[in-house]
Design a protein around this motif. Structure first.
Motif, PDB file in Angstrom:
ATOM      1  N   LEU A 151      41.559 142.384 -17.785  1.00 16.36           N
ATOM      2  CA  LEU A 151      40.614 141.383 -18.275  1.00 16.36           C
ATOM      3  C   LEU A 151      40.290 141.617 -19.748  1.00 16.36           C
ATOM      4  O   LEU A 151      40.208 140.669 -20.545  1.00 16.36           O
ATOM      5  CB  LEU A 151      39.330 141.421 -17.442  1.00 16.36           C
ATOM      6  CG  LEU A 151      39.480 140.998 -15.980  1.00 16.36           C
ATOM      7  CD1 LEU A 151      38.164 141.193 -15.228  1.00 16.36           C
ATOM      8  CD2 LEU A 151      39.939 139.544 -15.883  1.00 16.36           C
ATOM      9  N   LEU A 155      41.350 138.944 -22.914  1.00 19.28           N
ATOM     10  CA  LEU A 155      40.458 138.365 -23.925  1.00 19.28           C
ATOM     11  C   LEU A 155      41.063 138.500 -25.320  1.00 19.28           C
ATOM     12  O   LEU A 155      41.096 137.542 -26.102  1.00 19.28           O
ATOM     13  CB  LEU A 155      39.089 139.057 -23.881  1.00 19.28           C
ATOM     14  CG  LEU A 155      38.197 138.760 -22.677  1.00 19.28           C
ATOM     15  CD1 LEU A 155      36.997 139.688 -22.678  1.00 19.28           C
ATOM     16  CD2 LEU A 155      37.740 137.303 -22.686  1.00 19.28           C
ATOM     17  N   THR A 156      41.548 139.694 -25.620  1.00 21.11           N
ATOM     18  CA  THR A 156      42.134 139.928 -26.937  1.00 21.11           C
ATOM     19  C   THR A 156      43.459 139.193 -27.086  1.00 21.11           C
ATOM     20  O   THR A 156      43.785 138.700 -28.169  1.00 21.11           O
ATOM     21  CB  THR A 156      42.320 141.443 -27.165  1.00 21.11           C
ATOM     22  OG1 THR A 156      41.039 142.081 -27.129  1.00 21.11           O
ATOM     23  CG2 THR A 156      42.973 141.718 -28.503  1.00 21.11           C
ATOM     24  N   SER A 179      42.907 135.784 -28.294  1.00 20.44           N
ATOM     25  CA  SER A 179      42.625 135.759 -29.732  1.00 20.44           C
ATOM     26  C   SER A 179      43.906 135.927 -30.543  1.00 20.44           C
ATOM     27  O   SER A 179      44.122 135.243 -31.545  1.00 20.44           O
ATOM     28  CB  SER A 179      41.630 136.873 -30.088  1.00 20.44           C
ATOM     29  OG  SER A 179      40.336 136.583 -29.576  1.00 20.44           O
ATOM     30  N   ASN A 222      39.896 140.067 -33.002  1.00 18.41           N
ATOM     31  CA  ASN A 222      38.863 139.163 -32.497  1.00 18.41           C
ATOM     32  C   ASN A 222      37.926 138.707 -33.613  1.00 18.41           C
ATOM     33  O   ASN A 222      37.503 137.549 -33.650  1.00 18.41           O
ATOM     34  CB  ASN A 222      38.059 139.848 -31.386  1.00 18.41           C
ATOM     35  CG  ASN A 222      38.791 139.868 -30.058  1.00 18.41           C
ATOM     36  OD1 ASN A 222      39.127 138.829 -29.515  1.00 18.41           O
ATOM     37  ND2 ASN A 222      39.060 141.054 -29.527  1.00 18.41           N
ATOM     38  N   ILE A 259      35.004 133.724 -26.597  1.00 19.94           N
ATOM     39  CA  ILE A 259      36.063 134.671 -26.208  1.00 19.94           C
ATOM     40  C   ILE A 259      36.196 135.819 -27.211  1.00 19.94           C
ATOM     41  O   ILE A 259      36.249 136.987 -26.809  1.00 19.94           O
ATOM     42  CB  ILE A 259      37.405 133.928 -26.013  1.00 19.94           C
ATOM     43  CG1 ILE A 259      37.354 133.102 -24.724  1.00 19.94           C
ATOM     44  CG2 ILE A 259      38.571 134.914 -25.962  1.00 19.94           C
ATOM     45  CD1 ILE A 259      38.614 132.334 -24.432  1.00 19.94           C
ATOM     46  N   LEU A 276      33.244 138.218 -26.703  1.00 22.74           N
ATOM     47  CA  LEU A 276      33.432 139.042 -25.505  1.00 22.74           C
ATOM     48  C   LEU A 276      34.505 140.100 -25.736  1.00 22.74           C
ATOM     49  O   LEU A 276      34.375 141.245 -25.297  1.00 22.74           O
ATOM     50  CB  LEU A 276      33.806 138.150 -24.315  1.00 22.74           C
ATOM     51  CG  LEU A 276      32.703 137.232 -23.770  1.00 22.74           C
ATOM     52  CD1 LEU A 276      33.268 136.301 -22.702  1.00 22.74           C
ATOM     53  CD2 LEU A 276      31.554 138.053 -23.203  1.00 22.74           C
ATOM     54  N   GLY A 277      35.570 139.698 -26.414  1.00 26.80           N
ATOM     55  CA  GLY A 277      36.643 140.640 -26.718  1.00 26.80           C
ATOM     56  C   GLY A 277      36.156 141.798 -27.566  1.00 26.80           C
ATOM     57  O   GLY A 277      36.505 142.962 -27.317  1.00 26.80           O
TER      58      GLY A 277
END
Length: 459
Positions: A54, A58-59, A62, A363, A389, A392-393
């Motif tokens: 997860l 996220l990364t 990006s 990010n 996103i 969060l990353g």
């Protein structure tokens, strides 16, 4: 006018890009690092991989946005330089260098341990020495072993993974142990799972390398972002399923040696012959990965030397006979030799310091990209992809960063401090632009004229 001699021919499609990313990641590494992650997470290895998947996803999203906007080589170095500025771009390149210099060291450490587990007549450091010499010789000769056999080796490795999953589930299913024990045992906590995830993230290193191949990919603005996300998802599924089966088959945390615990679990599941066969997939797939990561590190050093970041006569030197950066290859080999005496946990944590910091910068670049173009990118339309996103990353990457071992944080911090001091020297006290790698896009989006930093290619 661009120089045709520097143009790279787009020839990879989306499938080829995914194969490259998975081959570079070496899916069988989940077997090699099982003992370390199981011990840190207190028996919650699959959940550690879920968390890591997860976080990396996220990364990866990006990275996909940045790759779509800047379809050029250099990965986070290029993104930081184009969005934030030359100085942070230099530091991003410096951070990447930590990965590229020490990733071969960890790859050699792992393969030495597993060679010794299967062929114990030599200690791990001796096997490591043999593999280092072999890989260095292959790279000096310019043999693109990993590139030529990526598809074949990936099929071979995946066959081993499938055998592990199939036989492992049959064994665990008949043991009477509940599958729930493998997911979240009573002995674990969220903090322990996060600490395990910080090491498990090492298995994903290589997904960002897909972004360095933008100039050799057909329709890079479309295929590179898709490839990055697909590699993380595919790798995550492989890692989570494999780790779940191994943890279910061996819920105990008692190992003769946590660095080779995966080999012990293979013996438990199917006996010595089965363990040797599956372990062979780790060795064969790992050997190609070792050659590739050493080649990538030498290539990055060469480009930085050629462009004046490091002494050109040394780091920018190519062998007249083989046209390969021989000094850089030997330099990385010497680092690899020193790393043969580290534990696997400390070695993988050291690599992850640079990775998590680079991922954090990527990010940040996405948010800065939105900020600079906010007049044409309304918040309502781009809040999720360009703000939520990345935010969060950043949080997840920094959280995992500070869950690394104290040794990794110390060495990583020292490395970053050296980079800042060196940048101050190169820029005369930060009064001049930072020197940069020769990464510039041509007028056309589809034909680029840069020198690629391609992890699986020797110059």
């Amino acid at each position: 006018m661009s120089d045709p001699a520097k143009k790279l021919i787009p020839q990879l499609n989306l499938a080829g890009l995914i194969v490259f990313g998975l081959s570079y990641m070496a899916p069988a590494v989940v077997i090699a690092t099982f003992g370390v992650i199981a011990t840190i997470s207190q028996g919650a290895t699959p959940m550690a991989y879920v968390f890591a998947t997860l976080a990396m996803l996220l990364t990866a999203m990006s990275y996909g946005k940045l790759a779509r906007r800047f379809p050029a080589s250099g990965s986070v170095y290029t993104y930081a330089r184009r969005t934030i500025g030359s100085k942070l771009g230099f530091l991003a390149g410096w951070i990447i260098l930590l990965d590229y210099l020490f990733l071969p060291m960890v790859a050699w450490l792992i393969i030495g341990l597993f060679f010794s587990a299967q062929f114990p007549f030599l200690p791990p450091w001796a096997w490591g020495l043999i593999v280092i010499v072999f890989c260095t010789a292959m790279n000096i000769l310019g043999m693109k072993v990993a590139d030529r056999f990526n598809r074949f080796l990936l099929i071979f490795v995946m066959a081993g993974i499938l055998c592990l999953v199939g036989f492992g589930m049959a064994f665990a299913g008949g043991s009477g142990v509940s599958p729930a024990v493998a997911m979240w045992p009573e002995s674990t906590t969220f903090s322990l799972v996060a600490a395990g995830a910080a090491v498990a993230a090492y298995s994903f290193l290589g997904f960002d390398a897909v972004s360095t191949l933008s100039e050799e990919v057909k329709e890079p603005r479309k295929n590179v972002p898709r490839g990055i996300v697909a590699v993380v998802l595919s790798g995550g599924i492989i890692f989570v399923v494999s780790a779940f089966v191994m943890q279910w088959a061996h819920p105990s945390l008692e190992f003769a040696d946590i660095d080779t615990a995966g080999f012990e679990v293979l013996n438990v599941i199917g006996g010595p012959v089965f363990a040797d066969l599956v372990n062979s997939t780790v060795l064969i797939g790992g050997l190609a990965s070792c050659i590739a990561v050493q080649a990538s590190g030498s290539r990055l050093l060469f480009v930085m030397g050629r462009d004046g970041v490091f002494p050109k006569k040394v780091f920018g030197h190519l062998s007249e006979k083989f046209r390969t950066p021989t000094f850089n290859l030997v330099f990385i080999a010497l680092i690899g030799l020193a790393g043969q005496f580290l534990s696997m946990g400390d070695a993988t944590s050291l690599i992850n310091f640079g990775a998590f910091l680079a991922f954090t910068i990527a990010n940040i670049c996405v948010f800065v990209l939105w900020w600079k173009n906010r007049s044409s990118m309304p918040v309502a339309m781009h809040f999720f992809g360009y703000m939520l996103i990345p935010a969060l990353g950043i949080v997840v990457d920094l959280y995992l960063l500070f869950h690394l071992s104290p040794l990794a944080l110390l060495i990583g911090g020292v490395w970053l401090a050296i980079g800042v001091v060196y940048l101050a020297f190169l820029t005369r006290g930060f009064t001049r632009p930072a020197p940069g790698l020769d990464i510039e896009t041509a007028e056309s989006d589809d034909t680029l004229t840069t020198t690629v930093i391609a992890p699986a290619h020797t110059p």
